[in-house]
Design a protein around this motif. Structure first.
Motif, PDB file in Angstrom:
ATOM      1  N   ARG A  23       0.739  -1.157   0.008  1.00  0.00           N
ATOM      2  CA  ARG A  23      -0.149  -0.104   0.003  1.00  0.00           C
ATOM      3  C   ARG A  23       0.955   1.427   0.066  1.00  0.00           C
ATOM      4  NH1 ARG A  23      -2.142   3.271   3.691  1.00  0.00           N
ATOM      5  NH2 ARG A  23      -1.239   2.413   5.624  1.00  0.00           N
ATOM      6  N   LEU A  24       2.014   1.216   0.911  1.00  0.00           N
ATOM      7  CA  LEU A  24       2.903   2.174   0.882  1.00  0.00           C
ATOM      8  C   LEU A  24       3.410   2.530  -0.537  1.00  0.00           C
ATOM      9  CD1 LEU A  24       4.522   1.698   4.305  1.00  0.00           C
ATOM     10  CD2 LEU A  24       2.804   3.419   3.783  1.00  0.00           C
ATOM     11  N   LEU A  25       4.025   1.373  -1.109  1.00  0.00           N
ATOM     12  CA  LEU A  25       4.418   1.679  -2.421  1.00  0.00           C
ATOM     13  C   LEU A  25       3.633   2.052  -3.420  1.00  0.00           C
ATOM     14  CD1 LEU A  25       6.899   1.283  -4.128  1.00  0.00           C
ATOM     15  CD2 LEU A  25       6.258  -1.334  -4.537  1.00  0.00           C
ATOM     16  N   LYS A  26       2.301   1.512  -3.606  1.00  0.00           N
ATOM     17  CA  LYS A  26       1.126   2.278  -4.415  1.00  0.00           C
ATOM     18  C   LYS A  26       1.062   3.557  -4.292  1.00  0.00           C
ATOM     19  CE  LYS A  26      -0.781  -2.292  -5.444  1.00  0.00           C
ATOM     20  NZ  LYS A  26      -2.342  -3.041  -5.331  1.00  0.00           N
ATOM     21  N   ARG A  27       1.018   4.177  -2.967  1.00  0.00           N
ATOM     22  CA  ARG A  27       0.465   5.371  -2.575  1.00  0.00           C
ATOM     23  C   ARG A  27       1.941   6.457  -3.165  1.00  0.00           C
ATOM     24  NH1 ARG A  27       0.719   8.711   2.769  1.00  0.00           N
ATOM     25  NH2 ARG A  27      -0.378  10.410   2.120  1.00  0.00           N
ATOM     26  N   ALA A  28       2.987   6.044  -2.649  1.00  0.00           N
ATOM     27  CA  ALA A  28       4.203   6.770  -3.422  1.00  0.00           C
ATOM     28  C   ALA A  28       4.354   6.846  -5.136  1.00  0.00           C
ATOM     29  CB  ALA A  28       5.397   6.170  -2.829  1.00  0.00           C
ATOM     30  N   ALA A  29       3.918   5.851  -5.399  1.00  0.00           N
ATOM     31  CA  ALA A  29       3.967   5.840  -6.951  1.00  0.00           C
ATOM     32  C   ALA A  29       2.799   6.529  -7.531  1.00  0.00           C
ATOM     33  CB  ALA A  29       3.801   4.386  -7.554  1.00  0.00           C
ATOM     34  N   ALA A  30       1.600   6.467  -6.726  1.00  0.00           N
ATOM     35  CA  ALA A  30       0.559   7.523  -7.288  1.00  0.00           C
ATOM     36  C   ALA A  30       0.957   8.878  -7.208  1.00  0.00           C
ATOM     37  CB  ALA A  30      -0.685   7.287  -6.451  1.00  0.00           C
ATOM     38  N   LEU A  31       1.794   9.371  -6.009  1.00  0.00           N
ATOM     39  CA  LEU A  31       2.175  10.684  -6.011  1.00  0.00           C
ATOM     40  C   LEU A  31       3.173  10.939  -7.010  1.00  0.00           C
ATOM     41  CD1 LEU A  31       2.752  10.820  -2.170  1.00  0.00           C
ATOM     42  CD2 LEU A  31       0.844  11.905  -3.493  1.00  0.00           C
ATOM     43  N   LEU A  32       4.145  10.018  -7.455  1.00  0.00           N
ATOM     44  CA  LEU A  32       4.966  10.386  -8.416  1.00  0.00           C
ATOM     45  C   LEU A  32       4.138  10.268  -9.598  1.00  0.00           C
ATOM     46  CD1 LEU A  32       8.055  10.906  -8.993  1.00  0.00           C
ATOM     47  CD2 LEU A  32       8.256   8.368  -9.250  1.00  0.00           C
ATOM     48  N   ASP A  33       3.414   9.756 -10.183  1.00  0.00           N
ATOM     49  CA  ASP A  33       2.682   9.401 -11.356  1.00  0.00           C
ATOM     50  C   ASP A  33       1.884  11.024 -11.215  1.00  0.00           C
ATOM     51  OD1 ASP A  33       1.465   8.531 -13.606  1.00  0.00           O
ATOM     52  OD2 ASP A  33      -0.383   8.192 -12.801  1.00  0.00           O
ATOM     53  N   GLY A  34       1.387  11.339 -10.047  1.00  0.00           N
ATOM     54  CA  GLY A  34       0.529  12.612 -10.333  1.00  0.00           C
ATOM     55  C   GLY A  34       1.395  13.778 -10.951  1.00  0.00           C
ATOM     56  N   GLU A  35       2.391  13.830 -10.379  1.00  0.00           N
ATOM     57  CA  GLU A  35       3.568  14.837 -10.799  1.00  0.00           C
ATOM     58  C   GLU A  35       3.833  14.809 -12.210  1.00  0.00           C
ATOM     59  OE1 GLU A  35       4.257  17.585  -9.048  1.00  0.00           O
ATOM     60  OE2 GLU A  35       3.148  16.777  -7.320  1.00  0.00           O
ATOM     61  N   ALA A  36       3.978  13.400 -12.600  1.00  0.00           N
ATOM     62  CA  ALA A  36       4.569  13.156 -14.115  1.00  0.00           C
ATOM     63  C   ALA A  36       3.463  13.618 -14.819  1.00  0.00           C
ATOM     64  CB  ALA A  36       4.988  11.597 -14.092  1.00  0.00           C
ATOM     65  N   GLN A  37       2.041  13.371 -14.403  1.00  0.00           N
ATOM     66  CA  GLN A  37       0.955  13.506 -15.465  1.00  0.00           C
ATOM     67  C   GLN A  37       0.849  15.081 -15.595  1.00  0.00           C
ATOM     68  OE1 GLN A  37      -0.672  11.469 -17.288  1.00  0.00           O
ATOM     69  NE2 GLN A  37       0.042   9.587 -16.153  1.00  0.00           N
ATOM     70  N   GLN A  38       1.152  15.783 -14.701  1.00  0.00           N
ATOM     71  CA  GLN A  38       1.179  17.235 -14.626  1.00  0.00           C
ATOM     72  C   GLN A  38       2.108  17.824 -15.695  1.00  0.00           C
ATOM     73  OE1 GLN A  38       1.393  19.325 -11.165  1.00  0.00           O
ATOM     74  NE2 GLN A  38      -0.543  18.481 -10.110  1.00  0.00           N
ATOM     75  N   ILE A  39       3.384  17.417 -15.629  1.00  0.00           N
ATOM     76  CA  ILE A  39       4.270  17.436 -16.363  1.00  0.00           C
ATOM     77  C   ILE A  39       4.100  16.918 -17.927  1.00  0.00           C
ATOM     78  CG2 ILE A  39       6.825  17.009 -17.026  1.00  0.00           C
ATOM     79  CD1 ILE A  39       7.159  16.794 -14.132  1.00  0.00           C
ATOM     80  N   LEU A  40       3.335  15.959 -18.056  1.00  0.00           N
ATOM     81  CA  LEU A  40       3.152  15.468 -19.485  1.00  0.00           C
ATOM     82  C   LEU A  40       1.967  16.399 -20.112  1.00  0.00           C
ATOM     83  CD1 LEU A  40       3.337  11.712 -18.891  1.00  0.00           C
ATOM     84  CD2 LEU A  40       4.789  12.964 -20.257  1.00  0.00           C
ATOM     85  N   GLN A  41       1.215  16.661 -19.148  1.00  0.00           N
ATOM     86  CA  GLN A  41       0.128  17.820 -19.831  1.00  0.00           C
ATOM     87  C   GLN A  41       0.878  19.023 -20.212  1.00  0.00           C
ATOM     88  OE1 GLN A  41      -2.797  18.488 -16.723  1.00  0.00           O
ATOM     89  NE2 GLN A  41      -3.588  16.253 -16.836  1.00  0.00           N
ATOM     90  N   GLN A  42       1.844  19.488 -19.549  1.00  0.00           N
ATOM     91  CA  GLN A  42       2.216  20.938 -19.789  1.00  0.00           C
ATOM     92  C   GLN A  42       3.295  20.804 -20.718  1.00  0.00           C
ATOM     93  OE1 GLN A  42       3.684  22.411 -16.328  1.00  0.00           O
ATOM     94  NE2 GLN A  42       1.703  22.491 -15.255  1.00  0.00           N
ATOM     95  N   ALA A  43       4.186  19.653 -20.925  1.00  0.00           N
ATOM     96  CA  ALA A  43       5.419  19.530 -21.870  1.00  0.00           C
ATOM     97  C   ALA A  43       5.147  18.487 -22.906  1.00  0.00           C
ATOM     98  CB  ALA A  43       6.563  19.609 -20.843  1.00  0.00           C
ATOM     99  N   GLY A  44       4.247  17.529 -22.860  1.00  0.00           N
ATOM    100  CA  GLY A  44       4.173  16.672 -23.659  1.00  0.00           C
ATOM    101  C   GLY A  44       4.923  15.487 -23.285  1.00  0.00           C
ATOM    102  N   ARG A  45       5.104  14.427 -24.392  1.00  0.00           N
ATOM    103  CA  ARG A  45       5.959  13.386 -24.169  1.00  0.00           C
ATOM    104  C   ARG A  45       7.561  13.664 -23.936  1.00  0.00           C
ATOM    105  NH1 ARG A  45       3.873   8.493 -24.267  1.00  0.00           N
ATOM    106  NH2 ARG A  45       5.412   6.652 -24.619  1.00  0.00           N
ATOM    107  N   MET A  46       8.124  13.057 -23.214  1.00  0.00           N
ATOM    108  CA  MET A  46       9.642  13.163 -22.956  1.00  0.00           C
ATOM    109  C   MET A  46      10.260  12.005 -22.447  1.00  0.00           C
ATOM    110  SD  MET A  46       9.853  15.344 -19.309  1.00  0.00           S
ATOM    111  CE  MET A  46       8.950  16.897 -20.016  1.00  0.00           C
ATOM    112  N   PRO A  47      11.593  11.999 -22.593  1.00  0.00           N
ATOM    113  CA  PRO A  47      12.175  10.542 -22.123  1.00  0.00           C
ATOM    114  C   PRO A  47      11.862  10.239 -20.888  1.00  0.00           C
ATOM    115  CG  PRO A  47      13.807  12.009 -23.226  1.00  0.00           C
ATOM    116  CD  PRO A  47      12.497  12.919 -23.161  1.00  0.00           C
ATOM    117  N   GLU A  48      11.819   8.988 -20.459  1.00  0.00           N
ATOM    118  CA  GLU A  48      11.427   8.483 -19.204  1.00  0.00           C
ATOM    119  C   GLU A  48      12.389   9.052 -17.884  1.00  0.00           C
ATOM    120  OE1 GLU A  48      11.671   4.284 -16.628  1.00  0.00           O
ATOM    121  OE2 GLU A  48      11.997   4.331 -18.981  1.00  0.00           O
ATOM    122  N   ALA A  49      13.620   9.159 -18.249  1.00  0.00           N
ATOM    123  CA  ALA A  49      14.815   9.603 -17.082  1.00  0.00           C
ATOM    124  C   ALA A  49      14.216  11.111 -16.964  1.00  0.00           C
ATOM    125  CB  ALA A  49      16.062   9.306 -17.500  1.00  0.00           C
TER     126      ALA A  49
END
Length: 120
Positions: A23-49
């Motif tokens: 549960r802790l890992l899923k929660r942390a991943a969800a937080l990271l994904d939330g930030e990643a989704q915001q970045i993707l919405q603003q900047a579009g697709r980019m390299p994973e790293a």
């Protein structure tokens, strides 16, 4: 060991973790994904790293701000504990309370008398 599947940005991941920590890992991943989704919405697709770096930096910035706020609140709490402000609550003597109640009753009686004289 347990394994957890999750998605960050546009990529799927699987990580092993200790039993009970899923549960802790899923929660942390969800937080990271939330930030990643915001970045993707603003900047579009980019390299994973780059996406993971930017998302991690955004989370670190948010965490830093929260830590600053928590430290400030802890300092204020410590200050209040060591130097509490004295709060005095006035106590109204019973005789004053009784006198006010009597005045209120008289005022109501006068108001009723005035109202009755207007309606008759």
């Amino acid at each position: 060991m347990a394994q957890v599947d999750f998605n960050i940005g546009h990529k799927d991941y699987t990580l092993a973790c200790q039993e009970g920590e899923e549960r802790l890992l899923k929660r942390a991943a969800a937080l990271l994904d939330g930030e990643a989704q915001q970045i993707l919405q603003q900047a579009g697709r980019m390299p994973e790293a780059r996406l993971l770096l930017l998302a991690g930096l955004m989370l670190a910035d948010r965490t830093s701000a929260l830590e600053d706020r928590a430290a400030s609140a802890e300092r204020e709490l410590a200050r209040l504990k060591t130097n509490p402000q004295r709060v005095e609550v006035p106590v109204i003597p019973d005789s004053v309370s009784e006198a006010l109640a009597e005045l209120a009753a008289r005022a109501e009686a006068l108001a009723q008398k005035a109202e009755d004289s207007l309606t008759s």
